[in-house]
Design an enzyme around this catalytic site. Sequence first.
Site, mmCIF file in Angstrom:
data_model
loop_
_atom_site.group_PDB
_atom_site.id
_atom_site.type_symbol
_atom_site.label_atom_id
_atom_site.label_comp_id
_atom_site.label_asym_id
_atom_site.label_seq_id
_atom_site.Cartn_x
_atom_site.Cartn_y
_atom_site.Cartn_z
ATOM 1 C CB SER A 250 19.639 1.907 -24.991
ATOM 2 O OG SER A 250 20.582 2.724 -25.323
ATOM 3 C CE LYS B 298 18.296 2.203 -20.421
ATOM 4 N NZ LYS B 298 17.392 2.454 -19.026
ATOM 5 C CB THR C 102 -0.977 0.058 1.332
ATOM 6 O OG1 THR C 102 -0.180 0.270 2.464
ATOM 7 C CG2 THR C 102 -2.055 -1.096 1.313
ATOM 8 C CG HIS C 103 0.221 4.399 1.435
ATOM 9 N ND1 HIS C 103 -0.185 5.583 1.482
ATOM 10 C CD2 HIS C 103 -0.260 3.454 2.180
ATOM 11 C CE1 HIS C 103 -1.280 5.353 2.271
ATOM 12 N NE2 HIS C 103 -1.287 4.167 2.692
ATOM 13 C CE1 TYR D 90 -25.443 12.586 -38.826
ATOM 14 C CE2 TYR D 90 -25.943 14.374 -40.222
ATOM 15 C CZ TYR D 90 -24.982 13.438 -39.821
ATOM 16 O OH TYR D 90 -23.734 13.284 -40.573
ATOM 17 C CD GLU E 274 9.122 2.749 -21.045
ATOM 18 O OE1 GLU E 274 9.821 1.802 -21.772
ATOM 19 O OE2 GLU E 274 9.358 3.964 -20.920
HETATM 20 N N1 ARG Z 1 -20.857 10.970 -43.663
HETATM 21 C C1 ARG Z 1 -22.177 11.213 -42.547
HETATM 22 C C2 ARG Z 1 -21.812 10.852 -41.244
HETATM 23 O O1 ARG Z 1 -20.886 10.198 -40.987
HETATM 24 C C3 ARG Z 1 -23.293 10.461 -42.850
HETATM 25 C C4 ARG Z 1 -24.697 11.079 -42.595
HETATM 26 C C5 ARG Z 1 -24.953 12.120 -43.694
HETATM 27 N N2 ARG Z 1 -26.341 12.681 -43.259
HETATM 28 C C6 ARG Z 1 -26.850 13.981 -43.625
HETATM 29 N N3 ARG Z 1 -27.874 14.332 -43.163
HETATM 30 N N4 ARG Z 1 -25.714 14.636 -43.974
HETATM 31 O O2 ARG Z 1 -22.610 11.310 -40.330
#
Ligand code: ARG
Length: 459
Positions: free
Chosen positions: A278, A284, A156-157, A318, A291
């Site tokens: 290295s 090394k 711990t720690h 959308y 990492e």
């Molecule tokens: N290339 C667009 C996207 O990746 C597809 C959908 C486009 N729809 C639109 N109404 N322009 O979201």
Amino acid sequence: SSNAMWGGRFAAGPDAIMEAINASIGFDKRMAAQDIAGSCAHAAMLAAQGIITDSDEQAIREGLLTVLSEIERGDFTFSTALEDIHMNVESRLKDLIGEPAGRLHTGRSRNDQVAVDFRLWVRDQVDAVIEGLTALCKALLDQAEAGADWVMPGFTHLQVAQPVTWGHHMMAYVEMFGRDMSRFRDARVRMNESPLGAAALAGTSFPIDRHMTAEALGFDRPAANSLDAVADRDFALEFLSSSTICAMHLSRFAEELVIWSSSQFRFVALSDRFSTGSSIMPQKKNPDAAELIRAKIGRIMGAMVGLFTVMKGLPLTYSKDMQEDKEQVFDAADNLMLALAAMTGMVSDMTANREALEIAAASGFSTATDLADWLVRALNMPFRDAHHVTGTLVALAESRGCDLPNLTLDDMRSVHDAITKDVFEVLGVQNSVASRVSYGGTAPDQVRVQVKRWKEILG
Ligand code: ARG
């Protein structure tokens, strides 16, 4: 010239800069297979519902499969002017089959099309990540089984706390990666609803069958609200959130491997296969893979924060902002898969240095708690008093430059005269770990119980 897909109301084509900022084909071509699967399912449904003819459906399906094989063969010219994968595929389909290609987009929009493509892509990645996690857990189980009774210091720690077993430490990561698996599984259940048929946002007047396309694409059901269906990117956010937690676990383990493989610790030897040298220091052997795994959280969490930031203020439904969802997810998925594979390789190859682990386990007065517990049990001392007596004994040992087992019985009695020689039995690290038999404790038998349980779970 104006656009072939939507150019009807346009007199002029887009500026070159407009085209450059608008196009997503450079990255969304990765969803070609999903796009074509979605279109095939849509066309089959349109024919089944009598919206297009069977012969059109056949021409569309065969044409789409030709497009897919062209893309898979690397024999396809992607066009930036055609913006995205959806319009690139449809345009090529038109070259191949002519008029019926124009009927494919009936009762559909790019809004539900992109939502379905992306969901299918993310769902495939979820399955791949679960497979990657399973392989990693199996590698950890092998380590745990071999070293169920090898002792090492528990910290711990980052200060020595109590002796634990190598197997127990390995199994801690199995629990963590096991939770990651269950998070991805949960996310998969929620994301498995089909947006296809939501059309632009309001649904459609065509008599489509959304249940049919949902089933054909392996979804559990169609999404119940068309607005939500095209506006939702929760599935991508959940994928990135689960990936971020998983990357955090990988990073913690990678950090331990970096520490453990140092010449100060020498707890493990990493294999040559997962180390680098290295260019200047001939001696090394660097843990570069560990990492880089430790670092992957940076871009994966960055992708998560990036997409949350894109989505947070968007009104329904959308908006073109949402095109910025894919590169983040693609990059996170690629790097998570790479990190999982590298970690699995490192864990399978690494050799624990049992001797160094055991010596380290006995250092730092690691059995002081065992001594205090003995005082409680053998002398019926209240634990707080026992803690104080033990602390005094640790200070005495420290002043002598020795460990607790090297004190004489007289030394012990100088601090508390009821101590007997039996106390020395609990000061050894093997006894210490063997005594921790509580459920989920570090005792080798408990570790074996958990190894067995996880073997059954992972199959
Ligand atoms: N290339 C667009 C996207 O990746 C597809 C959908 C486009 N729809 C639109 N109404 N322009 O979201």
